[in-house]
Scaffold this motif. Structure first.
Motif, PDB file in Angstrom:
ATOM      1  N   GLY A  38       9.425  24.474  34.270  1.00 12.53           N
ATOM      2  CA  GLY A  38       8.590  25.521  34.884  1.00 12.53           C
ATOM      3  C   GLY A  38       9.688  26.672  34.966  1.00 12.53           C
ATOM      4  N   ASP A  70       8.298  17.235  30.617  1.00  9.94           N
ATOM      5  CA  ASP A  70       7.086  18.024  31.587  1.00  9.94           C
ATOM      6  C   ASP A  70       6.015  16.966  31.149  1.00  9.94           C
ATOM      7  N   ASP A  96       2.790  18.103  31.129  1.00 12.56           N
ATOM      8  CA  ASP A  96       1.996  19.122  30.579  1.00 12.56           C
ATOM      9  C   ASP A  96       2.354  19.068  29.051  1.00 12.56           C
ATOM     10  N   ARG A 108       0.706  20.328  26.594  1.00 14.42           N
ATOM     11  CA  ARG A 108       0.495  21.673  25.911  1.00 14.42           C
ATOM     12  C   ARG A 108       1.821  22.385  26.137  1.00 14.42           C
ATOM     13  N   ARG A 109       2.284  22.365  27.264  1.00 12.77           N
ATOM     14  CA  ARG A 109       3.594  23.187  27.480  1.00 12.77           C
ATOM     15  C   ARG A 109       4.662  22.761  26.767  1.00 12.77           C
ATOM     16  N   LEU A 133       4.295  23.928  23.317  1.00 11.47           N
ATOM     17  CA  LEU A 133       4.676  25.353  23.346  1.00 11.47           C
ATOM     18  C   LEU A 133       6.423  25.517  23.128  1.00 11.47           C
ATOM     19  N   LEU A 134       6.968  24.822  23.983  1.00 13.43           N
ATOM     20  CA  LEU A 134       8.281  24.984  24.013  1.00 13.43           C
ATOM     21  C   LEU A 134       8.920  24.473  22.593  1.00 13.43           C
ATOM     22  N   GLY A 183       6.274  31.190  27.320  1.00  8.51           N
ATOM     23  CA  GLY A 183       4.870  30.738  28.400  1.00  8.51           C
ATOM     24  C   GLY A 183       5.257  31.392  29.651  1.00  8.51           C
TER      25      GLY A 183
END
Length: 444
Positions: free
Chosen positions: A25, A46, A48, A50-51, A54-55, A61
């Motif tokens: 984050g 992480d 998450d 979805r995160r 994304l990365l 994000g």
């Protein structure tokens, strides 16, 4: 020194050491990118998924963190994100960047730290360096993290190495990025300190070694308590000077011309962010173990916590004086839902409390924020989640009984806002700084 330290020191020096970072984050991602820029391969963790996806697509994000460095690190084969914590054994150094919030009773919530330490322990192997970066009370690294790791049979200082290095991120600060801010490092023994100092020294402009993890933990708390106490002081002065008809902002601007003995702090509608509203209470909680009352810290907390109510009271007074009406049924636009200017970070934002207080007195409150389209879910303010930012169209602004500026984002045209608002309540002195018409502006 244990033989394994020489191996890891050599790997760090040659940039072969793989760095694992738990939490991608506001703290973990800039740290990961700094390590990548220094030449280290980084494996980011992480929960998450979805995160993570994304990365791995090369997207940030996070508004103030550009995507380009992520894409460059991915293309160079230096960065990968994963939700598979079983892969922690692949890392030579594991850096923990997870939240440390407070409970509703204002006691430390170390659940994220404990959970992270347990997953590290499940994959722990000899020769690894483990560093906690999350802000916490002095003693956490040695009293909480170390026993969990050593329950594996691997001993700190002999088989594995443990340190604390507090994060010092300031989201949106264009002058001081992760690499530019000196890095405090405290190790559990000389070997751990040497390893942590070498790792961070390779990626940061400067390291500041201290005697122990507990000293490093105390450094971080001291920094944020210093800010909390001084903000409380100017908030109290604001209330006093308001009663005297004196502009506290003018007082501070004049006082800061003194070239010594004064450091400017500024009042606001209440504290926000992941540090200042939370960290002082970590020390307050720990001090009870030693039967010590932290009166100064707790008084500062009381003053800062009272600011949203003071602002709402000032708004109610202004409505009464100007329009002979109260808050009940009034339409209020809160400008700025993020906790600080020019970022999308809403953690612990005072704006949430402002909206709740306004609506508790019968007002209808909307918000506008150029960086926050939708209010995210939070533990403390669940009823506000999902609300959308209103447009700042002139006719819409004119339809509100008052506009309350809580966060002074640069993207807002404050001259136009002052022109079209029936009444503007300014908690940041932004209208005066913008050279706006102050006819309908009330400072609070």
């Amino acid at each position: 020194m244990p033989p394994s330290i020489e191996t890891l020191l050599a790997a760090i020096g040659e940039r072969r050491a793989r760095v694992g970072i738990i939490g991608l984050g506001y703290v973990g991602l800039p740290l990961a990118l700094a390590m990548c820029r220094a030449g280290f391969p980084v494996l980011g963790f992480d929960i998450d998924e979805r995160r993570v996806a994304l990365l791995n697509r090369g997207e940030s994000g996070i508004e103030h963190i550009p995507a380009e460095p992520i894409r460059e690190a991915l293309a160079a084969g230096r960065f990968e994100a994963t939700a598979d914590f079983a892969r922690l054994g692949e890392a030579d150094a594991v850096l923990v960047c997870v939240p440390t919030p407070l409970t509703r009773q204002r006691e430390p919530d170390l659940s994220y730290v404990v959970a992270s330490t347990r997953v590290i322990a499940a994959a722990l192997r000899p020769g690894q360096l483990v560093v906690l970066e999350s802000t916490t009370w002095p003693g956490t690294t040695l009293e909480v993290v170390k026993p969990i790791l050593e329950a594996t049979g691997l001993l700190s200082g002999r088989d594995v190495f443990l340190a604390f290095s507090p994060e010092r991120e300031d989201p949106g600060n264009a002058d001081f990025g992760t690499r530019d801010i000196p890095k405090i490092v405290g190790g559990d023994g000389e070997a751990a300190l040497a390893l942590a100092d070498a790792l961070y020294g390779a990626a940061m402009a400067r390291t500041v070694p201290v005697a122990s993890p507990s000293v490093a933990e105390a450094v971080k708390l001291t920094e944020n308590i210093f800010r909390s106490v001084n903000i409380a002081l100017v908030n109290e002065l604001k209330v006093i000077y308001e009663a005297m008809g004196i502009d506290v902002w003018e007082v501070i601007e004049a006082a800061k011309t003194k070239p010594f003995g004064f450091m400017p702090f500024y009042p606001g509608p209440g504290l926000g962010g992941h540090c200042i509203p939370i960290d002082p209470f970590y020390l307050t909680w720990k001090a009870r173990e030693f039967d010590i009352a932290t009166r100064f810290i707790e008084l500062a907390g009381e003053i800062n916590t009272a600011m949203p109510r003071h602002v709402v009271d000032r708004l109610a007074e202004a409505l009464d004086l100007r329009f002979r009406r109260g808050l009940n049924g009034a339409r209020i636009l809160v400008v700025g839902i993020a906790y600080k200017k020019n970022v999308e970070d809403t953690r612990e934002s005072a704006s949430f409390r402002l909206i709740e207080l306004l609506e508790g007195r019968g007002a209808r409150a909307d918000f506008h924020d150029p960086h926050v389209a939708v209010i995210p879910k939070t533990r403390e303010h669940p009823t506000l989640a999902g609300r959308r930012s209103a447009a700042l169209e002139p006719e819409r602004v004119a339809g509100y009984d008052a506009v309350l500026v809580a966060t002074d984002h640069d993207a807002v045209d404050y001259r136009a806002l002052a022109l079209h608002a029936r009444l503007a309540i300014d908690t940041r002195n932004v209208f005066a700084r913008a050279g706006a018409d102050m006819t309908r502006v009330v400072k609070a």
